[in-house]
Design a protein around this motif. Structure first.
Motif, PDB file in Angstrom:
ATOM      1  N   ALA A 283       2.168  -0.336  -9.151  1.00  0.00           N
ATOM      2  CA  ALA A 283       0.739  -0.121  -8.970  1.00  0.00           C
ATOM      3  C   ALA A 283       0.490   1.271  -8.437  1.00  0.00           C
ATOM      4  O   ALA A 283       1.178   1.731  -7.524  1.00  0.00           O
ATOM      5  CB  ALA A 283       0.156  -1.155  -8.007  1.00  0.00           C
ATOM      6  N   THR A 284      -0.494   1.958  -9.029  1.00  0.00           N
ATOM      7  CA  THR A 284      -1.003   3.188  -8.450  1.00  0.00           C
ATOM      8  C   THR A 284      -2.035   2.824  -7.377  1.00  0.00           C
ATOM      9  O   THR A 284      -2.359   1.644  -7.185  1.00  0.00           O
ATOM     10  CB  THR A 284      -1.661   4.061  -9.526  1.00  0.00           C
ATOM     11  OG1 THR A 284      -2.701   3.294 -10.163  1.00  0.00           O
ATOM     12  CG2 THR A 284      -0.647   4.508 -10.563  1.00  0.00           C
TER      13      THR A 284
ATOM     14  N   GLY B 254      -5.860   2.089 -16.342  1.00  0.00           N
ATOM     15  CA  GLY B 254      -5.671   1.268 -17.522  1.00  0.00           C
ATOM     16  C   GLY B 254      -4.238   1.249 -18.024  1.00  0.00           C
ATOM     17  O   GLY B 254      -3.679   0.180 -18.322  1.00  0.00           O
ATOM     18  N   VAL B 255      -3.613   2.426 -18.116  1.00  0.00           N
ATOM     19  CA  VAL B 255      -2.237   2.507 -18.612  1.00  0.00           C
ATOM     20  C   VAL B 255      -1.292   1.737 -17.697  1.00  0.00           C
ATOM     21  O   VAL B 255      -0.416   0.989 -18.162  1.00  0.00           O
ATOM     22  CB  VAL B 255      -1.804   3.985 -18.737  1.00  0.00           C
ATOM     23  CG1 VAL B 255      -0.297   4.093 -18.957  1.00  0.00           C
ATOM     24  CG2 VAL B 255      -2.548   4.661 -19.882  1.00  0.00           C
ATOM     25  N   VAL B 256      -1.455   1.900 -16.379  1.00  0.00           N
ATOM     26  CA  VAL B 256      -0.546   1.236 -15.434  1.00  0.00           C
ATOM     27  C   VAL B 256      -0.794  -0.260 -15.409  1.00  0.00           C
ATOM     28  O   VAL B 256       0.151  -1.057 -15.304  1.00  0.00           O
ATOM     29  CB  VAL B 256      -0.694   1.851 -14.031  1.00  0.00           C
ATOM     30  CG1 VAL B 256       0.189   1.128 -13.023  1.00  0.00           C
ATOM     31  CG2 VAL B 256      -0.325   3.329 -14.059  1.00  0.00           C
TER      32      VAL B 256
ATOM     33  N   VAL C 264       0.824  -1.210   0.000  1.00  0.00           N
ATOM     34  CA  VAL C 264       0.000   0.000   0.000  1.00  0.00           C
ATOM     35  C   VAL C 264       0.858   1.261   0.000  1.00  0.00           C
ATOM     36  O   VAL C 264       0.654   2.178  -0.805  1.00  0.00           O
ATOM     37  CB  VAL C 264      -0.959   0.002   1.209  1.00  0.00           C
ATOM     38  CG1 VAL C 264      -1.718   1.317   1.282  1.00  0.00           C
ATOM     39  CG2 VAL C 264      -1.932  -1.164   1.097  1.00  0.00           C
ATOM     40  N   SER C 265       1.817   1.355   0.923  1.00  0.00           N
ATOM     41  CA  SER C 265       2.672   2.540   0.968  1.00  0.00           C
ATOM     42  C   SER C 265       3.491   2.663  -0.315  1.00  0.00           C
ATOM     43  O   SER C 265       3.735   3.772  -0.804  1.00  0.00           O
ATOM     44  CB  SER C 265       3.585   2.487   2.191  1.00  0.00           C
ATOM     45  OG  SER C 265       4.411   1.318   2.158  1.00  0.00           O
TER      46      SER C 265
ATOM     47  N   PHE D  50       4.568   5.380  -5.389  1.00  0.00           N
ATOM     48  CA  PHE D  50       4.677   5.276  -6.838  1.00  0.00           C
ATOM     49  C   PHE D  50       3.669   6.192  -7.520  1.00  0.00           C
ATOM     50  O   PHE D  50       3.990   6.878  -8.507  1.00  0.00           O
ATOM     51  CB  PHE D  50       4.456   3.830  -7.285  1.00  0.00           C
ATOM     52  CG  PHE D  50       4.519   3.646  -8.770  1.00  0.00           C
ATOM     53  CD1 PHE D  50       5.737   3.656  -9.440  1.00  0.00           C
ATOM     54  CD2 PHE D  50       3.357   3.481  -9.515  1.00  0.00           C
ATOM     55  CE1 PHE D  50       5.790   3.513 -10.817  1.00  0.00           C
ATOM     56  CE2 PHE D  50       3.406   3.323 -10.880  1.00  0.00           C
ATOM     57  CZ  PHE D  50       4.626   3.344 -11.541  1.00  0.00           C
ATOM     58  N   SER D  51       2.431   6.222  -7.022  1.00  0.00           N
ATOM     59  CA  SER D  51       1.408   7.097  -7.602  1.00  0.00           C
ATOM     60  C   SER D  51       1.868   8.550  -7.591  1.00  0.00           C
ATOM     61  O   SER D  51       1.694   9.278  -8.574  1.00  0.00           O
ATOM     62  CB  SER D  51       0.090   6.965  -6.834  1.00  0.00           C
ATOM     63  OG  SER D  51      -0.417   5.657  -6.912  1.00  0.00           O
TER      64      SER D  51
END
Length: 527
Positions: A206-207, A195-197, A51-52, A57-58
């Motif tokens: 992962a976002t 979708g892109v990720v 999660v973190s 990354f997001s």
């Protein structure tokens, strides 16, 4: 009582759009938060594996994508907004069209374009985000630059300013509000990228949206997915509300266009080069759909359209296309009339007190902004959890999908119509009223003809958004309601060159359908 009738009419016109948003977004998100999460989850979820990392990354990939998009998008934006040259309209369309393309098409295009060493990397994600979001720079910053008077630039040059000084001290400060607005929206789009990720990121990236999907669908951690969804929704809703209020000024300024000037060959070459670069991923997608492991081949299209049967690649393309088009038509029929009515309600002159009118219109605007500020993944998860019990056991109902698509399209319909309605002189409506026209007759005779460009744009946007919607549909689709984006994702998840070629063919078909809708709408707009 008569004094309240305009205000009541405004509320009634807003009612259909409000019902769509409340049923598909407000109620599901509230139920999701109340029944599947407690306060401890808001703290504990950040300690769970992945999660973190997803939050970090997001954030950093969204920041990098935003800076890169602005850095690469400002020069072509300046050229197409300020200068006249052969092919300018085509270049403008090439720069702005990617924003309405389905995310799975963009992901598939970069899978086809990039080498194997890059197609599942951070750089692939960033490049795809630049391609997808450069349209926001053109559409938000461009109108601001187009209304800058040429004498202002000439005066700065006369006083001895170099071209760089004019750019830094005159042009950028004037565009600063638009730059902030576009940067905020680009960051939001990249931060919530799904979708892109999912297509380009691979299993290790992962976002927050992808993590919500992974926890809810793959891990069965509904409470953790809900906590992430609620936190993200609150943060994004606040950001989008602030952006929407600032954007109103930019829309008003953009109503005074400035005639572009002729330009130099260097600028023309730069514009053409930008158009070529933006076209390359789509060309690569088309080429990839025509190649298999043995060279040039139409085998992907043969499998796609059923001329060749492969047992491990079951895809009923006729049913999938028919379902996608049906959902797009239904979503458009819902979104366009209700969005136009809501836009009319927001702009109509009410006889209510100014304070009451301001409060009412602010509440309406905030409600219509919610679909833009809520992730489609969160919407899909909320509906999946909410409508699964009697007497509202609608979770497997096919009509939920186009209804969600309509809710996602509503903010775009309203934003296309509001500036046009605000620009209609009140004297025209007053003259029609003097001649005995009722409010509905005034709308049909005065407003609707002037709204034709906004209506055609709304139809195109609603249809294109429905065709390409991937986030919420990933939760709601069933075997008999599979859409093209879901089919493409399923094909890309299978091993083998034939699966990849068939996915590229399906993505090309979705690209053609989307561009056909946009082209038909543009043709109708010019009539």
């Amino acid at each position: 009582m008569r004094r309240d009738r305009p205000h009541q009419a405004m509320t009634f016109a807003f009612f259909p759009a409000a019902i769509v948003v409340i049923l598909t977004l407000v109620v599901p998100v509230v139920v999701l938060a109340v029944e599947n999460m407690n306060l401890s989850d808001l703290i504990d979820v950040w300690r769970r594996p992945g999660v973190s990392e997803a939050l970090w990354f997001s954030t950093w990939q969204a920041a990098l994508s935003t800076l890169a998009t602005l850095g690469l998008g400002l020069i072509p934006t300046w050229i197409v907004s300020r200068y006249r040259f052969p092919g300018r309209t085509a270049i403008y369309l090439i720069l702005t069209a990617p924003f309405v393309l389905p995310t799975v098409v963009v992901g598939a295009a970069f899978l086809a374009l990039l080498p194997d060493s890059l197609d599942r990397s951070v750089w692939a994600i960033v490049v795809a985000h630049i391609f997808f979001n450069i349209a926001l720079v053109v559409r938000i910053v461009g109108p601001t630059w187009s209304v800058i008077h040429n004498d202002l630039v000439h005066a700065a040059r006369t006083l001895g300013a170099s071209p760089f000084q004019v750019w830094r001290q005159v042009l950028l400060p004037l565009a600063r509000p638009a730059l902030r607005s576009s940067a905020a929206l680009i960051f939001l789009m990249c931060f919530t990228s799904f979708g892109v990720v999912r297509i380009l990121g691979g299993p290790g990236r992962a976002t927050i949206d992808v993590e919500i999907y992974r926890r809810a669908v793959l891990l069965g951690d509904v409470s953790g997915a809900t906590a992430l969804a609620v936190v993200q929704t609150l943060l994004i809703a606040i950001t989008v509300t602030i952006w929407a209020r600032r954007r109103t000024t930019a829309l008003a300024i953009a109503q005074t266009p400035s005639a572009p000037l002729s330009t130099s060959r260097a600028f023309i070459a730069t514009a053409y080069f930008a158009g070529l670069i933006m076209s390359i991923p789509l060309i690569a997608l088309l080429i990839s759909s025509l190649r298999s492991s043995g060279g040039w081949s139409l085998r992907g299209y043969k499998v796609l359209f059923g001329f060749e049967t492969v047992e491990r690649l079951p895809i009923a393309i006729a049913t999938v296309v028919r379902t996608s088009l049906l959902f797009a038509v239904i979503a458009t029929i819902i979104a366009v009339p209700s969005g136009l009515a809501a836009a009319h309600a927001l702009t109509r002159r009410s006889r209510a007190t100014s304070a009451a009118r301001s409060l009412s219109q602010s509440s309406m605007s905030a409600l219509l902004v919610l679909p833009l500020g809520t992730s489609a993944v969160v919407v899909g998860l909320g509906i999946l959890v909410t409508y699964d019990r009697a007497p509202f056991d609608f979770r497997s109902s096919w009509w939920l999908i186009p209804l969600v698509h309509a809710a996602i399209a509503l903010p775009f319909v309203v934003r296309a119509a509001v500036p046009v309605l605000q620009a209609i002189p009140h004297d025209l409506r007053a003259a029609a009223a003097t001649l005995g026209a009722s409010p509905s007759q005034r709308f049909m005779a005065v407003d609707l003809p002037l709204l034709r460009p906004a209506v055609t744009a709304s139809i195109a946007l609603s249809g294109a958004l429905s065709l390409g919607e991937f986030g919420a549909t990933s939760f709601l689709t069933r075997r008999d309601t599979e859409t093209l984006p879901i089919a493409i994702s399923r094909l890309l998840g299978r091993a083998g060159s034939l699966s990849f070629t068939t996915a590229m063919a399906a993505a090309t078909l979705l690209l053609v359908l989307t561009m056909a809708i946009i082209t038909l709408a543009q043709a109708g707009r010019r009539r």
